[in-house]
Write an enzyme that holds these catalytic residues in place. Structure first.
Site, PDB file in Angstrom:
ATOM      1  N   GLU A   1       0.886  -1.179   0.000  1.00  0.00           N
ATOM      2  CA  GLU A   1       0.000   0.000   0.000  1.00  0.00           C
ATOM      3  C   GLU A   1       0.914   1.216   0.000  1.00  0.00           C
ATOM      4  OE1 GLU A   1      -3.003  -0.384  -0.461  1.00  0.00           O
ATOM      5  OE2 GLU A   1      -3.660  -2.280   0.412  1.00  0.00           O
TER       6      GLU A   1
ATOM      7  N   CYS B   1      -2.577   9.218   2.547  1.00  0.00           N
ATOM      8  CA  CYS B   1      -2.180   8.696   1.234  1.00  0.00           C
ATOM      9  C   CYS B   1      -3.226   9.063   0.188  1.00  0.00           C
ATOM     10  CB  CYS B   1      -2.000   7.202   1.307  1.00  0.00           C
ATOM     11  SG  CYS B   1      -3.438   6.347   1.956  1.00  0.00           S
TER      12      CYS B   1
END
Ligand code: NAD
Length: 503
Positions: A231, A265
């Site tokens: 990720e 993010c």
């Protein structure tokens, strides 16, 4: 250096210390976890879920303490800190109700395997490593940790060096929940500790972090053949079309960009706005951004809180400086606030182009560059030209056209008239594409990745389809089968005729 000093980013005050685990200590933690996994993996799913109910209880009881720690060590506003706890509880709740369905073994009846019974069953992988970043230190550590535990694995967590105390708190939560001894291990440390974990014989790794480190992790994991979920970072775009509700777009994008002071993010990091509404939109965005309150998380009314690390603050300064030098205009903010602590005000940039790193590289802070585009086509082309593929949003009143345009965005999560809408939803697997990583955490997919789907089979009708000795007769049998199963009608007919002739 054998220990990490944890500091409050809002005032520089020391909060505590944590050891840097050596490779030997990391290996010992993995071994201890493996010892605990045997019994945990052999227990039924129902038993494991029963035991994990205590973890939910502890999370509720400890919610204040956890949120307080997040707010001082990482720096986000208390509401967002509580949000981390809630997200984790929601995932536990979802797996309590759905894990049995998601991990259900299934029978398969291969048409060439009718002599045997076949079943696909979930088998725990063993010891799962979790290496997490500092920006959502509870959610991004505990989501993969919980999925791994539900699936019957043990976990070794390596939290970020900037949020070690939160990492240690997660270990404490596992102990408070009276999970089996050794099942959850926390090894604090820096990148070297993470590398040691990858080399310590783990059976899977979930890594959340930057693209640059993700590449190094993938290379090392490749050496040890550790299965990976990655990720990684993003450069997420918001596209404002001429028919958008500009009030809603400005408000939604601002939140999507500035939550956790932009250190998310999935935060919006570039805006493309259609020419016709550019001026009006930029004005609204700037006015609303100017009203946001910047300051420490101790005051719940502060919208934009601290920048967690000095390295991050330096990236923000550098990107704005470079953009200015290349001709960008700063409509709001642009410089860090004077100390104590690290704070960067909401910053709006216009006259930006793709030569500037603020439009190309991950920013991870409260900086919003706005670029005017001709039309939706140009916005989509520019959005997809990025090597990243995490999230994107599109703002329009035309829901039908908007939905169609969403499917053309090369990202893991695309939303209309809102941003990052899968976040916090336990039911929806999370993950990007392209340089933003691969694999999923959370949701059904995140749980499925935590097991090996093993095939087991046993005799049903007796006999074996293949075996020695080989013979011309057996070769003919397979040739015939190919024609019977896959041939066209003439080939099948020719088989029938040759049988008739022989008869
Ligand atoms: P980072 O890559 O610096 O560190 C992440 C973790 O990896 C830390 O625990 C660190 O100690 C460890 N680490 C660093 N190098 C390593 C190596 N070579 N081998 C093993 N472990 C190593 O990231 P960060 O600064 O902590 O977090 C911010 C980054 O994470 C941003 O790029 C952000 O976009 C990304 N992120 C992605 C997601 C997502 O879900 N896609 C979520 C949050 C953050």
């Amino acid at each position: 250096m054998s220990e990490l000093i944890s500091r409050n980013p809002a005032n520089g005050e020391e909060l505590g210390r944590a050891p840097i685990y050596t490779p030997e200590q990391v290996r010992a933690a993995v071994q201890a976890a493996r010892g605990a996994q045997t019994g945990w993996g052999q227990a039924s799913l129902r038993q494991r879920l029963q035991e994990l109910k205590r973890l939910s209880r502890v999370l509720v009881e400890q919610a204040d303490a956890i949120a307080r720690l997040i707010a001082v060590e990482q720096g986000k506003n208390q509401i967002e800190a509580y949000g981390e706890v809630m997200t984790v509880l929601e995932l536990l709740h979802f797996y309590q109700r759905n894990a049995a369905r998601i991990l259900r073994p299934r029978s398969v009846s291969p048409r060439l395997g009718a002599l045997r019974s076949h079943r696909i069953i979930p088998r725990p992988r063993g010891v799962v490593g979790v290496i997490s970043p500092w920006n959502y230190p509870v959610t991004l550590s505990m989501e993969p940790l919980i999925a791994a535990l539900v699936a019957g694995n043990a976990v070794v967590l390596k939290p970020s060096e900037y949020t070690s105390l939160i990492g240690l708190k997660i270990g404490e939560l596992a102990r408070r929940a009276e999970l089996p001894d050794g099942l959850v291990q926390v090894v604090t440390g820096d990148a070297s500790t993470g590398q040691a974990l990858i080399a310590a014989g783990i059976d899977k790794l979930v890594f959340t972090g930057s693209v640059a480190n993700g590449r190094k992790v993938a290379a090392l994991a490749g050496e040890y053949l550790v299965p990976l979920t990655l990720e990684l970072g993003g450069k997420d775009a918001a596209i404002v079309l001429a028919d958008a509700d500009l009030e809603q777009a400005a408000e939604g994008i601002l939140w999507g960009a500035l939550l956790n002071a932009g250190q998310a993010c999935l935060a919006v990091e570039r805006i493309y706005v259609e020419q016709a509404v550019a001026e009006a939109f930029i004005q609204k965005l700037t006015e609303k951004a100017a009203r946001l309150r910047v300051g420490p998380s101790t005051d719940p009314n502060h919208d934009v809180c601290a920048i967690t690390t000095e390295a991050q603050q330096n990236i923000l300064k550098q990107q704005v400086m470079e953009a200015r030098a290349k001709g960008a205009q700063v409509l709001l903010g642009g410089d860090p606030l004077p100390g104590p602590g690290r704070f960067f005000p909401p910053t709006i940039l216009v006259n930006v182009n793709d030569e500037m790193s603020v439009m190309r590289e991950e920013t991870f802070g409260p900086i919003l560059p706005v670029r005017v585009v001709r039309d939706a086509e140009e916005a989509i082309r520019l959005t997809n030209a990025s090597p990243y593929g995490l999230t994107a949003s599109l703002w329009t009143r035309d829901l039908r056209r908007g939905r169609q345009l969403l499917t053309r965005l090369e990202v893991g999560d695309a939303a209309l008239n809102d941003h990052g809408t899968s976040s916090g939803h336990a039911e929806i697997g999370w993950g990007g594409c392209k340089a933003s990583g691969y694999g999923k955490t959370r949701g059904e997919e995140g749980l499925r990745e935590m097991v090996i789907w093993q095939h087991i089979s046993w005799p049903r009708l007796g006999g074996q389809l293949m075996g020695f000795p080989y013979s011309a007769k057996k070769v003919n049998l397979v040739r015939t089968l190919i024609k019977v199963l896959f041939g066209n009608w003439q080939e099948r007919l020719s088989l029938f005729r040759s049988r008739e002739r022989k008869g």
